[in-house]
Design a protein around this motif. Structure first.
Motif, mmCIF file in Angstrom:
data_model
loop_
_atom_site.group_PDB
_atom_site.id
_atom_site.type_symbol
_atom_site.label_atom_id
_atom_site.label_comp_id
_atom_site.label_asym_id
_atom_site.label_seq_id
_atom_site.Cartn_x
_atom_site.Cartn_y
_atom_site.Cartn_z
ATOM 1 N N GLN A 135 0.835 -1.209 0.000
ATOM 2 C CA GLN A 135 0.000 0.000 0.000
ATOM 3 C C GLN A 135 0.863 1.249 0.000
ATOM 4 N N SER A 165 -9.685 6.167 -8.480
ATOM 5 C CA SER A 165 -9.180 5.069 -7.658
ATOM 6 C C SER A 165 -10.314 4.147 -7.239
ATOM 7 N N SER A 220 -10.805 0.275 -8.348
ATOM 8 C CA SER A 220 -10.948 -0.777 -7.355
ATOM 9 C C SER A 220 -12.199 -1.607 -7.624
ATOM 10 N N ASP A 275 -9.334 -7.868 -0.980
ATOM 11 C CA ASP A 275 -9.379 -6.597 -0.263
ATOM 12 C C ASP A 275 -10.812 -6.100 -0.254
ATOM 13 N N LYS A 332 -13.919 -3.719 -0.813
ATOM 14 C CA LYS A 332 -14.152 -2.732 -1.865
ATOM 15 C C LYS A 332 -13.889 -1.332 -1.333
ATOM 16 N N ALA A 389 -11.463 6.193 -0.960
ATOM 17 C CA ALA A 389 -10.356 6.418 -1.878
ATOM 18 C C ALA A 389 -9.760 7.811 -1.705
#
Lengths: 384, 216
Positions: free
Chosen positions: A322, A370, A374, B25, B27, B33
């Motif tokens: 990360q 982002s 994801s 992971d 969401k 974010a």
């Protein structure tokens, strides 16, 4: 040049060096005290309160205790490098303070008493970064000389982290350099001065650069959200596992000096240095005004230091992937885009105020991107 | 996959999909974010604790904690109404002790003394190694006459190991002090048999494991 002239040049420098050498260890000791008090407050405790009023002498007691500790050098270390590493670490950390004004300093150096070791340097910011990136050297040497896998692993992490976070840090500072048109820190501070003392701060048109700079600087100090090189749960003590007593304290002092340096840089580059509403902008020879400006600067720096200490208790530690992802996939592209916008605005001579809106928009867009990435990743993973 | 799958295979696939849980992971939504809301939340929590929550520190040496009534601290040897040691030197505690820290040497009670007329034995010595003791309270449970008890004294310190081996007089003085202070009333069942002595050994029972302590 006769001796008298050399002496006239020399004594302000010697005094400035002396102040830094004298103040930095005390600041380091008391930073630990403040940190302990703050940590205690956040965790509903009282913190050290036994030594002296409010425990104020705890820092001195700690210092005495640490100086009296037995010097242990493990038999499996490379002794010379092992002893050298903490010295290098502290030396680079303190050397970085040489170009930072710790009080109001005029752009044109006029001689005499001053609040900076190297005044009037046109590349002071560059020197600052060159030296502060050297501090990885002390950590790596320490980890290597310890001849211990945990130490070496901490050192390698530290190395990777330094290399990664130097880039967004540099990119975000380039924006400030563009705005001020100079790499001289005194000029950068002077360029943030304005009539009301607050509207000229770089913070207003470079909020994104501030966030990126502060995040990367935090990573460079190895402090908690990014303290991967020394995380106790994974690496015992990281690069300083084999260090104890005064040698450990040198590393520790270097870390706190870094925190102070970073706070100074944040204040000088983004929060307008000694400019504040109600305080005269110009650096004059009047002692009262000088003291006031110095107070403003130091209060701002203390605020940033306290904020860094508070962040430690507000955020969990990043995982290493990360950490790397944040630097390479988040901060570097953002800093570059921010820089491009700023360059366009500066070269076309437009007003800078829209840049603040653009920064916020850029940040929100990055967050949206982002999140979308994801989600689409999760979608793809669930299909296959 | 091709469309020629049988319905059974499809059902199996569906079930398989449900049973396998991948550790992905979580969401990340839009707000997460951005990082900054979470950071602000963390700082807000930290500040809330720093300024608005009560500090829970107890200033220890000045402010003594109140121990719960079943706290197991330093031992004491109780006295009966006549001031004699209550212990009848039955070795129950010594046998029960898992840490092997109690050592008793019994002696016949002085028969000519009318004070000891109703006693058969009494402990000539009774020593407890307080450093070896694990403060489990099994001696207290084993004692049939409530002679040994654990008090609420928690700050036992000493400068040498020898000092931490308590003899009979020391243990009796602990009783005198604690009963004078009224901190520890006699808390076991006052002369009734304790739980450890209730079950008698049957002939069908297997013998006790050998080698547990000197008298085991």
């Amino acid at each position: 040049m006769n001796w008298y002239e050399i002496w006239a040049e020399l004594w302000p420098t010697l005094i400035a060096i002396g102040i830094i050498l004298a103040v930095v260890p005390v600041v380091g000791l008391y930073a630990t005290f403040v940190e302990r008090k703050l940590a205690a407050a956040v965790q509903d405790r009282l913190g050290p309160n036994r030594v002296g009023p409010f425990g104020l002498f705890q820092a001195i007691a700690d210092g005495i205790k640490i100086f009296l500790k037995e010097q242990i050098i493990p038999s499996h270390v490379h002794t010379f490098i092992y002893m050298l590493a903490p010295c290098i670490s502290l030396m680079t950390a303190m050397f970085a303070l040489a170009v930072l004004p710790y009080g109001p300093t005029p752009v044109n150096y006029f001689g005499g008493l001053r609040f900076i070791v190297m005044p009037g340097l046109d590349i002071s910011l560059l020197i600052m970064f060159a030296i502060s990136s050297l501090s990885a050297y002390g950590i790596i040497l320490g980890g290597w000389a310890s001849n211990n896998k945990y130490s070496l692993y901490g050192a390698i992490r530290s190395c990777a982290q330094f290399i990664s976070y130097e880039i967004p840090m540099g990119l975000s500072v380039i924006g400030v350099i563009l705005v001020a048109g100079s790499m001289n820190i005194e000029t950068i501070v002077a360029s943030q001065g304005s009539g009301d003392g607050i509207s000229g701060w770089n913070l207003w048109w470079q909020p994104l650069a501030l966030i990126i700079f502060f995040t990367s600087a935090l990573a460079e100090t190895n402090r908690l959200p990014f303290d991967l090189p020394e995380c106790e749960q994974e690496l015992v003590g990281g690069f300083h596992t084999e260090y104890g007593g005064i040698k450990f304290v040198l590393f520790f002092l270097a870390e706190y000096t870094h925190v102070v340096t970073v706070s100074f840089l944040t204040t000088l580059l983004f929060f307008g240095g000694w400019h504040f509403p109600g305080v005269p902008s110009e650096v004059t020879a009047s002692y009262g005004i000088l003291a006031l400006q110095m107070l403003v600067l130091l209060v701002k720096v203390c605020g940033v230091v306290c904020f860094i200490m508070l962040l430690r208790w507000a955020l969990p530690r990043f995982r290493f992937d990360q950490l790397m992802g944040l630097a390479w996939k988040g901060l570097i592209p953002l800093a570059m885009l921010n820089l491009v916008f700023l360059a366009v605005f500066e070269s076309l001579g437009w007003h800078r105020w829209p840049l603040a809106v653009l920064s916020v928009l850029l940040f929100v867009a990055a967050g949206y991107w982002s999140a979308w990435q994801s989600q689409s990743f999760v979608r793809k993973a669930s299909v296959t | 996959m091709s469309t020629a799958e049988t319905p059974v295979a499809q059902v199996e696939k569906k079930q398989k999909k449900k049973t396998v849980q991948w550790g992905d992971d979580p969401k990340i939504g839009f707000v997460e974010a951005l990082y900054l809301p979470a950071i602000a939340g963390g700082i807000a929590t930290a500040l809330k604790h720093a300024f608005f929550k009560k500090r829970s520190t107890a200033q220890y040496p000045e402010q003594k904690p109140e121990m719960p009534p079943n706290y197991r601290g330093v031992h004491r040897l109780n006295r009966d109404e006549e001031g004699r040691v209550k212990c009848v030197a039955c070795y129950m505690c010594q046998t029960a002790c898992p840490a092997n820290c109690i050592e008793i040497i019994a002696a016949p009670a002085p028969q000519d003394d009318p004070k000891w007329a109703n006693r058969d034995k009494f402990p000539a010595t009774f020593t407890i190694d307080e450093l070896r003791c694990i403060y489990c309270g099994m001696c207290e449970e084993a004692c049939p006459v409530d002679a040994i008890e654990l008090t609420s004294i928690y700050d036992l310190t000493g400068m040498s190991r020898q000092e931490m081996i308590f003899d009979k007089e020391k243990l009796l003085s602990v009783f005198d002090e604690t009963s004078k202070a009224g901190l520890d009333p006699v808390r076991t069942n006052r002369g009734a048999l304790g739980p450890a002595s209730e079950k008698s050994m049957q002939s069908t029972d297997s013998p006790p494991p050998p080698g547990r302590g000197k008298h085991g």
